[in-house]
Scaffold this active site. Structure first.
Site, short mmCIF file in Angstrom:
data_model
loop_
_atom_site.label_atom_id
_atom_site.label_comp_id
_atom_site.label_asym_id
_atom_site.label_seq_id
_atom_site.Cartn_x
_atom_site.Cartn_y
_atom_site.Cartn_z
N SER A 165 41.02 36.42 40.31
CA SER A 165 40.87 35.94 41.69
C SER A 165 39.73 34.91 41.75
O SER A 165 39.77 33.91 41.04
CB SER A 165 40.65 37.13 42.62
OG SER A 165 40.85 36.77 43.96
N ASP A 203 52.06 38.80 45.09
CA ASP A 203 50.66 38.68 45.53
C ASP A 203 50.63 38.05 46.92
O ASP A 203 51.10 36.93 47.12
CB ASP A 203 49.89 37.81 44.52
CG ASP A 203 48.38 37.86 44.72
OD1 ASP A 203 47.93 38.06 45.86
OD2 ASP A 203 47.67 37.67 43.72
N HIS A 240 47.85 41.71 44.38
CA HIS A 240 46.53 41.17 44.08
C HIS A 240 45.62 42.24 43.46
O HIS A 240 44.48 42.46 43.91
CB HIS A 240 45.90 40.57 45.33
CG HIS A 240 44.82 39.57 45.04
ND1 HIS A 240 45.10 38.31 44.54
CD2 HIS A 240 43.47 39.64 45.11
CE1 HIS A 240 43.96 37.66 44.35
NE2 HIS A 240 42.96 38.45 44.68
#
Length: 281
Positions: free
Chosen positions: A108, A233, A261
């Site tokens: 991320s 995601d 995610h």
């Protein structure tokens, strides 16, 4: 045991797994997350595959330096720092560890920092693994549901923070895998006890939004790269991983149906094996 070092003018907390003789592998965590969010078991899987694994708290998280005096960024106000600064922190950590270069894996926001590190300090990155990330926030906008949990007001008190973590991951986690509620609550509790700082998370988010898109610069990278992304995601949709892989010459894109995610436990052995294949070339 967590250690602290001076790096890029701040203090960074870190710990390690595996033999110091192993291939150096630096793990960079995402927005508002701490080194404990890299599960011990996952880190040990990486260590068992020949890596000397180091995980750390980014600035404004956990036991590293917090920029409390900078407050919460106002709407439309200048970001107190950029992803470039987090990449410089990471290069400083490599110096403190005595590592001339390392294999770098980021998730991320950590993937964004890893990309930035490879761009700004190319000699320090042996391989790049970017997971559930993107070359720029405009490339893959979060869904309305993910935006709502990302921007929800911070909870106050330990129990409320744990409840909010469960709510968040039930939205942005992996729909193809059962949510491990015990794990989410345990890690949220650990993070709360180590250094809960919603304002620090806001400063990191401001850094993401204010940093320039990396797509054009990524085309100049020559580092071996692996891009991993969940096909479900909601926070950084699949387009982010596709754009990252398309931007880096020769990058391999690996996607997983049902992954959101987060990194579901059943995928840990697969991801560890893919990372090891990259780093052992």
């Amino acid at each position: 045991m967590t250690s602290r070092v001076q790096a890029n003018g701040i203090e960074i907390a870190h710990d390690s797994f595996g033999s110091p003789d192993g291939r150096p592998l630096l793990l960079i965590m995402g927005l508002g997350s701490q080194l404990v969010h890299w599960d011990d078991e996952f880190c040990q899987l990486l260590a068992d595959r020949g890596h000397h694994v180091v995980r750390f708290d980014n600035r404004d998280t956990g036991e590293s330096t917090h920029f409390t005096e900078l407050g919460v960024p106002g709407a439309g106000g200048a970001a107190p720092y950029l992803l470039k600064d987090l990449a410089d922190d990471t290069a400083g950590l490599l110096d403190a560890l005595g590592w001339d270069a390392a294999h770098v894996l980021g998730v991320s926001m950590g993937g964004m920092v890893a990309q930035q590190l490879a761009l700004d300090h190319p000699s320090r990155v042996l391989t790049l693994t970017s997971i559930m990330s993107t070359p720029g926030p405009a490339v893959a906008a979060p869904t309305p549901a993910a935006t709502a949990v990302l921007l929800s007001p911070p909870a106050h008190g330990r129990d409320a923070v744990l409840a909010q973590a469960l709510e968040t991951w039930s939205v942005i986690g992996s729909p193809g895998y059962e949510l491990d509620r015990e794990r989410v609550a345990r890690l949220a509790g650990l993070a709360f006890d180590r250094g809960h700082d919603p304002a620090g998370t806001s400063r990191q988010l401001a850094a993401i939004l204010a940093s320039p898109d990396r797509t054009e610069r990524l085309a100049a990278l020559t580092v071996p790269a692996l891009v991993i992304h969940g096909e479900d995601d909601q926070l950084v949709p699949l387009a982010g991983g596709q754009a990252t892989a398309a931007a880096i010459p020769g990058a391999r894109l690996l996607t997983f149906p049902g992954m959101g995610h987060d990194l579901p436990r059943p995928l840990w052995p697969v991801v560890a094996a893919e990372v090891a294949e990259l780093t052992s070339r």
